[in-house]
Design a protein around this motif. Structure first.
Motif, mmCIF file in Angstrom:
data_model
loop_
_atom_site.group_PDB
_atom_site.id
_atom_site.type_symbol
_atom_site.label_atom_id
_atom_site.label_comp_id
_atom_site.label_asym_id
_atom_site.label_seq_id
_atom_site.Cartn_x
_atom_site.Cartn_y
_atom_site.Cartn_z
ATOM 1 N N ALA A 195 52.988 -0.211 34.422
ATOM 2 C CA ALA A 195 51.912 0.533 33.518
ATOM 3 C C ALA A 195 51.981 2.030 34.593
ATOM 4 C CB ALA A 195 51.179 -0.211 33.180
ATOM 5 N N LYS A 196 51.323 2.861 33.821
ATOM 6 C CA LYS A 196 51.205 4.364 35.302
ATOM 7 C C LYS A 196 50.301 4.421 36.011
ATOM 8 C CE LYS A 196 54.770 7.272 33.453
ATOM 9 N NZ LYS A 196 55.597 7.566 34.299
ATOM 10 N N THR A 197 49.993 4.801 37.239
ATOM 11 C CA THR A 197 48.236 4.188 37.990
ATOM 12 C C THR A 197 47.601 4.963 37.640
ATOM 13 O OG1 THR A 197 50.584 4.766 40.002
ATOM 14 C CG2 THR A 197 47.136 4.579 39.705
ATOM 15 N N ASN A 198 47.402 5.996 36.194
ATOM 16 C CA ASN A 198 45.863 6.375 35.764
ATOM 17 C C ASN A 198 45.915 6.165 34.412
ATOM 18 O OD1 ASN A 198 43.853 8.046 35.642
ATOM 19 N ND2 ASN A 198 44.964 8.968 34.196
ATOM 20 N N CYS A 199 46.801 6.030 34.324
ATOM 21 C CA CYS A 199 46.380 4.996 32.784
ATOM 22 C C CYS A 199 45.753 3.329 32.466
ATOM 23 C CB CYS A 199 47.527 4.642 31.512
ATOM 24 S SG CYS A 199 48.301 6.076 31.553
ATOM 25 N N LEU A 200 46.415 2.961 33.547
ATOM 26 C CA LEU A 200 45.798 1.198 33.861
ATOM 27 C C LEU A 200 44.220 1.304 34.692
ATOM 28 C CD1 LEU A 200 46.763 -2.185 34.898
ATOM 29 C CD2 LEU A 200 47.931 -0.648 36.618
ATOM 30 N N GLY A 201 44.132 2.845 35.712
ATOM 31 C CA GLY A 201 42.896 2.591 36.603
ATOM 32 C C GLY A 201 42.038 2.562 35.304
ATOM 33 N N ILE A 202 41.819 3.772 34.616
ATOM 34 C CA ILE A 202 41.165 3.914 33.099
ATOM 35 C C ILE A 202 40.533 2.837 31.976
ATOM 36 C CG2 ILE A 202 40.567 5.449 31.647
ATOM 37 C CD1 ILE A 202 41.416 7.729 33.349
ATOM 38 N N SER A 211 41.788 -0.510 32.897
ATOM 39 C CA SER A 211 41.058 -1.362 33.196
ATOM 40 C C SER A 211 39.617 -1.774 33.894
ATOM 41 C CB SER A 211 41.522 -1.814 34.833
ATOM 42 O OG SER A 211 43.167 -2.140 34.552
ATOM 43 N N ASP A 212 39.177 -0.099 33.311
ATOM 44 C CA ASP A 212 37.571 0.219 33.488
ATOM 45 C C ASP A 212 36.905 -0.078 32.720
ATOM 46 O OD1 ASP A 212 35.218 0.654 34.883
ATOM 47 O OD2 ASP A 212 35.530 2.812 34.570
ATOM 48 N N ARG A 213 37.246 0.597 31.628
ATOM 49 C CA ARG A 213 37.081 1.146 30.179
ATOM 50 C C ARG A 213 36.757 1.084 29.321
ATOM 51 N NH1 ARG A 213 36.661 6.463 30.225
ATOM 52 N NH2 ARG A 213 37.906 6.687 32.141
ATOM 53 N N GLY A 214 38.785 -0.350 29.068
ATOM 54 C CA GLY A 214 39.614 -0.245 27.879
ATOM 55 C C GLY A 214 39.269 -1.580 27.499
ATOM 56 N N CYS A 215 39.433 -1.540 26.510
ATOM 57 C CA CYS A 215 39.345 -3.353 25.154
ATOM 58 C C CYS A 215 40.466 -3.675 25.596
ATOM 59 C CB CYS A 215 38.224 -2.633 23.585
ATOM 60 S SG CYS A 215 38.858 -4.018 23.060
ATOM 61 N N ASP A 216 41.029 -4.856 25.988
ATOM 62 C CA ASP A 216 41.784 -6.097 25.849
ATOM 63 C C ASP A 216 42.126 -5.997 24.172
ATOM 64 O OD1 ASP A 216 39.741 -7.690 25.712
ATOM 65 O OD2 ASP A 216 40.844 -8.881 27.389
ATOM 66 N N LEU A 217 41.093 -5.759 23.582
ATOM 67 C CA LEU A 217 41.641 -6.608 21.694
ATOM 68 C C LEU A 217 42.164 -5.022 21.031
ATOM 69 C CD1 LEU A 217 38.760 -8.784 21.388
ATOM 70 C CD2 LEU A 217 40.753 -9.318 21.909
ATOM 71 N N LEU A 258 42.694 -1.983 22.160
ATOM 72 C CA LEU A 258 43.146 -1.311 23.205
ATOM 73 C C LEU A 258 42.628 0.335 23.273
ATOM 74 C CD1 LEU A 258 46.659 -2.157 22.447
ATOM 75 C CD2 LEU A 258 44.854 -3.288 23.970
ATOM 76 N N GLU A 259 41.015 0.512 22.498
ATOM 77 C CA GLU A 259 40.372 1.518 22.450
ATOM 78 C C GLU A 259 40.175 1.946 23.606
ATOM 79 O OE1 GLU A 259 40.095 4.384 20.328
ATOM 80 O OE2 GLU A 259 42.028 3.350 18.949
ATOM 81 N N VAL A 260 39.304 3.044 24.518
ATOM 82 C CA VAL A 260 39.203 3.554 26.027
ATOM 83 C C VAL A 260 38.240 4.435 25.606
ATOM 84 C CG1 VAL A 260 39.445 5.175 27.807
ATOM 85 C CG2 VAL A 260 40.964 3.641 27.141
ATOM 86 N N PHE A 261 36.899 3.597 26.195
ATOM 87 C CA PHE A 261 35.583 4.773 26.157
ATOM 88 C C PHE A 261 34.569 5.063 27.066
ATOM 89 C CE2 PHE A 261 36.073 0.584 23.679
ATOM 90 C CZ PHE A 261 35.576 1.561 22.335
ATOM 91 N N ASP A 262 33.670 5.698 27.082
ATOM 92 C CA ASP A 262 32.641 6.506 28.244
ATOM 93 C C ASP A 262 32.797 5.713 29.220
ATOM 94 O OD1 ASP A 262 33.597 8.259 26.105
ATOM 95 O OD2 ASP A 262 31.676 8.784 25.657
ATOM 96 N N SER A 263 32.068 4.431 29.557
ATOM 97 C CA SER A 263 31.827 4.265 30.151
ATOM 98 C C SER A 263 31.456 2.697 30.163
ATOM 99 C CB SER A 263 30.308 4.268 30.503
ATOM 100 O OG SER A 263 29.209 3.312 29.290
ATOM 101 N N PRO A 264 31.531 1.723 31.192
ATOM 102 C CA PRO A 264 31.825 -0.022 30.625
ATOM 103 C C PRO A 264 30.827 -0.103 30.185
ATOM 104 C CG PRO A 264 32.547 0.794 33.474
ATOM 105 C CD PRO A 264 31.734 2.370 32.199
ATOM 106 N N SER A 265 28.835 0.069 29.751
ATOM 107 C CA SER A 265 28.325 -0.310 29.450
ATOM 108 C C SER A 265 28.449 0.576 28.102
ATOM 109 C CB SER A 265 27.131 0.494 30.219
ATOM 110 O OG SER A 265 26.693 1.950 29.599
ATOM 111 N N SER A 266 28.932 1.317 27.199
ATOM 112 C CA SER A 266 29.822 1.570 25.968
ATOM 113 C C SER A 266 31.250 0.416 25.655
ATOM 114 C CB SER A 266 30.150 2.810 26.348
ATOM 115 O OG SER A 266 29.641 3.862 26.453
ATOM 116 N N LEU A 267 31.760 -0.117 26.460
ATOM 117 C CA LEU A 267 32.954 -0.832 26.230
ATOM 118 C C LEU A 267 32.167 -2.034 26.270
ATOM 119 C CD1 LEU A 267 35.270 -2.143 26.374
ATOM 120 C CD2 LEU A 267 35.869 -2.238 28.516
#
Length: 295
Positions: free
Chosen positions: A69-76, A78-84, A86-95
């Motif tokens: 995985a690309k470092t940037n994609c993996l980092g973001i 891991s912090d704000r992505g839904c593992d079901l 696979l969408e990415v959200f603005d913040s951990p609270s939104s996630l």
């Protein structure tokens, strides 16, 4: 010092990059050939971080969380992505708020007694909830339980069937007497974005656990449980927002057939992507005026 004393400078090689998956080629004609066989379109799973198109959700998951995985994609992710989904959200609270809705609970087992469908009932519409006939334009989920037949038990026979509407209401649920083979039904296991990268189907059990967040088929194989899960999976895939212009209805035929090779080589990567067409019918089109069917 004379310029001839310096080593020759290596000429920069022009690279032609795919607008969708970012693969690069030395020759423009190689990029054109790649586009012809890749069927890139807005309907393909796409990384919410870098916007890279992937052939399936499995390859998208590898792109986001795999060992390469690309470092940037993996980092973001891991912090704000839904593992079901696979969408990415603005913040951990939104996630966290999203996960409460995205992770579903397994359907309760059907406690009612299942009627036996006699031969005459197979052809009588009264054995099906006739009120559903007024609900045009909705999808119907179907699950069939098979038993072995023939002298060696290798012949698949349908022995039990369950049909549900989009609200998970039972339309028909019964043991059945096999009559003719079931053909030409849409199958979640054969929906390209849900298949493995090598186009081998996943089991329904795997798909439900991976994309809906709960387990099925842990005990007795219940067609009602499977049917509910199939409908939920279909609706989750159908809700994908692909931002397709106009009606969103694209032909599955390759748009490249209308252009000469020299014309294609003169096009920009963006233009090649614009005329590229998907090689499967995306379920999001069911919300854009096309009739859904059995799943």
């Amino acid at each position: 010092m004379d310029s001839d004393s310096y080593p020759p400078t290596k000429a920069l090689t022009t690279r032609y990059k795919c607008y969708a998956c970012y693969k690069q080629y030395k020759k423009k004609e190689h990029l054109v050939e790649h586009m012809k066989i890749s069927y890139h379109s807005a309907h393909q799973p796409r990384c919410a971080v870098c916007q890279k198109h992937c052939k399936s959700f499995e390859s998208l998951r590898e792109h986001l969380t795999g060992p390469l995985a690309k470092t940037n994609c993996l980092g973001i992710f891991s912090d704000r992505g839904c593992d079901l989904c696979l969408e990415v959200f603005d913040s951990p609270s939104s996630l966290n708020k999203h996960r409460e809705m995205c992770c579903l609970s397994a359907p309760a087992s059907l406690a009612t007694e299942i009627p036996t469908c006699t031969e005459s009932q197979i052809y009588v519409s009264g054995s099906i909830d006739e009120s559903y006939a007024c609900k045009g334009g909705e999808a119907v989920a179907i699950d069939c339980e098979m038993v072995g037949g023939g002298s060696d038990g290798s012949l698949d026979l349908c022995a039990r069937v369950c049909l549900l509407d989009e609200d998970e209401n039972i339309i028909f649920h019964s043991y059945v007497q096999p009559q003719i083979p079931v053909t030409n039904y849409r199958d979640t296991a054969k929906y390209r974005p849900l298949m493995k990268t090598n186009l081998v189907s996943h089991s329904l059990k795997y798909l439900v656990q991976t994309y809906l967040g709960y387990n099925i088929q842990t005990g007795v194989h219940d067609p009602y449980e499977d049917c509910v899960s199939v409908m939920r999976l279909y609706k989750r895939m159908r809700a994908q927002n692909h931002h397709v212009e106009g009606s969103g209805i694209q032909s599955i035929c390759g748009g490249f057939d209308f252009w000469k090779p020299k014309e294609l080589e003169k096009m920009t990567p963006e233009k090649l992507y614009e005329i590229s067409r998907s090689n499967y019918r995306c379920w999001c089109l069911d919300l854009k005026g096309q009739q859904p069917g059995l799943i």
